[in-house]
Design a protein around this motif. Sequence first.
Motif, PDB file in Angstrom:
ATOM      1  N   SER A 126       1.056  -1.113   0.134  1.00 26.33           N
ATOM      2  CA  SER A 126       0.032   0.190  -0.149  1.00 26.33           C
ATOM      3  C   SER A 126       0.813   1.364   0.227  1.00 26.33           C
ATOM      4  O   SER A 126       1.933   1.066   0.240  1.00 26.33           O
ATOM      5  CB  SER A 126      -0.847   0.148   1.223  1.00 26.33           C
ATOM      6  N   LEU A 127       0.185   2.504  -0.432  1.00 29.62           N
ATOM      7  CA  LEU A 127       1.183   3.765  -0.399  1.00 29.62           C
ATOM      8  C   LEU A 127       1.566   3.904   0.880  1.00 29.62           C
ATOM      9  O   LEU A 127       2.742   4.350   1.046  1.00 29.62           O
ATOM     10  CB  LEU A 127       0.169   4.888  -0.943  1.00 29.62           C
ATOM     11  N   LYS A 128       0.987   3.782   2.036  1.00 30.88           N
ATOM     12  CA  LYS A 128       1.334   3.953   3.480  1.00 30.88           C
ATOM     13  C   LYS A 128       2.502   3.254   3.707  1.00 30.88           C
ATOM     14  O   LYS A 128       3.478   3.626   4.356  1.00 30.88           O
ATOM     15  CB  LYS A 128       0.224   3.380   4.235  1.00 30.88           C
ATOM     16  N   SER A 129       2.622   1.844   3.355  1.00 28.13           N
ATOM     17  CA  SER A 129       3.486   1.013   3.608  1.00 28.13           C
ATOM     18  C   SER A 129       4.648   1.400   2.703  1.00 28.13           C
ATOM     19  O   SER A 129       6.144   1.305   3.248  1.00 28.13           O
ATOM     20  CB  SER A 129       3.246  -0.505   3.111  1.00 28.13           C
ATOM     21  N   GLN A 130       4.622   1.955   1.509  1.00 28.77           N
ATOM     22  CA  GLN A 130       5.760   2.257   0.630  1.00 28.77           C
ATOM     23  C   GLN A 130       6.512   3.587   1.448  1.00 28.77           C
ATOM     24  O   GLN A 130       7.697   3.569   1.429  1.00 28.77           O
ATOM     25  CB  GLN A 130       5.345   2.807  -0.645  1.00 28.77           C
ATOM     26  N   ILE A 131       5.604   4.411   1.947  1.00 23.72           N
ATOM     27  CA  ILE A 131       5.983   5.588   2.947  1.00 23.72           C
ATOM     28  C   ILE A 131       6.973   5.158   3.849  1.00 23.72           C
ATOM     29  O   ILE A 131       8.036   5.802   3.906  1.00 23.72           O
ATOM     30  CB  ILE A 131       5.024   6.665   3.253  1.00 23.72           C
ATOM     31  N   VAL A 132       6.183   4.556   4.777  1.00 20.43           N
ATOM     32  CA  VAL A 132       7.278   3.672   5.632  1.00 20.43           C
ATOM     33  C   VAL A 132       8.327   3.065   5.308  1.00 20.43           C
ATOM     34  O   VAL A 132       9.614   3.466   5.807  1.00 20.43           O
ATOM     35  CB  VAL A 132       6.353   2.756   6.389  1.00 20.43           C
ATOM     36  N   TYR A 133       8.333   2.218   4.207  1.00 24.43           N
ATOM     37  CA  TYR A 133       9.648   1.544   3.743  1.00 24.43           C
ATOM     38  C   TYR A 133      10.776   2.387   3.324  1.00 24.43           C
ATOM     39  O   TYR A 133      11.833   2.468   3.373  1.00 24.43           O
ATOM     40  CB  TYR A 133       8.988   0.661   2.700  1.00 24.43           C
ATOM     41  N   THR A 134      10.342   3.452   2.422  1.00 27.85           N
ATOM     42  CA  THR A 134      11.109   4.537   1.766  1.00 27.85           C
ATOM     43  C   THR A 134      12.051   5.236   3.236  1.00 27.85           C
ATOM     44  O   THR A 134      13.302   5.320   2.779  1.00 27.85           O
ATOM     45  CB  THR A 134      10.551   5.601   1.203  1.00 27.85           C
ATOM     46  N   TYR A 135      11.440   5.528   4.460  1.00 28.40           N
ATOM     47  CA  TYR A 135      11.787   6.298   5.287  1.00 28.40           C
ATOM     48  C   TYR A 135      13.071   5.246   5.875  1.00 28.40           C
ATOM     49  O   TYR A 135      14.048   5.675   6.151  1.00 28.40           O
ATOM     50  CB  TYR A 135      10.812   6.943   6.319  1.00 28.40           C
TER      51      TYR A 135
END
Length: 261
Positions: A10-19
Amino acid sequence: MKIILLTSTSLKSQIVYTYLKGKYDVSGVVVDNSNKILKIRRRRIKRRIKKMGVFTVCQQFLFCQMVIPLLIRIGQRRVNEIIGDHKIENPLNHDDMIEVENINDEETLDYLKQKKPDLVIVKGTSILSSRTLAQIGCPIINFHIGITPRYRGLHGGYWALYKKDKKNFGSTIHFVDKGIDTGDVIVQKRIGVMKADNFYTYQILQTKECLDCFDYAIEKIAKGFTKIEAKSQNRKKEVSRFYSHPTLLQYLYGRLFLGVK
């Protein structure tokens, strides 16, 4: 500190992964695909019907199918504002990544035993079983977009606004235990919303603006912070409730009479 991320796409998970990837040693990623497996989704619907009744589940289905796609389209500009110029990366592109049909599959445990992480971070997966938890030999923390234990489950920010509890709009990082979002809190952050936000963008905002909670939590755990210490600092009993998807009628009431989009 060697970190393994259990997550989704999900987009939320992608944001967390990127960080996390940009700041820490994310040595491996397990992507949970259970939401894509029809038989697993059917089992979840049957359990939900047994617990909440056919009418409520049908109303939730109507909300998810009719309203959420519209809110995603309406909220896209706001999402772009929240993300800004940051390039978001997909965890599927990680160098050492596996995909599993169920996060509790033996494949997940074998992968974790091989990697021997110092910390497991959970974001956006299905619930870890007691068996899985018992076999992970390191701290496990969850990034929850809601303030626990007051708003456990799904859409914690939305329900805080719905309950006229704006001061508890935010996110939590907590240790994972056998319950659903019942683990002892490590850190929480409250934030505000804008008029342009809606049901969809609330979650993106809660994710993006609370990423710095990871810095506090990881530093504490690296210094030996444990569940016992977290439990002692969270002695005060708070109201605790589990929330699910709103029904179509609940959403319409919140939008028309409470101003919660």
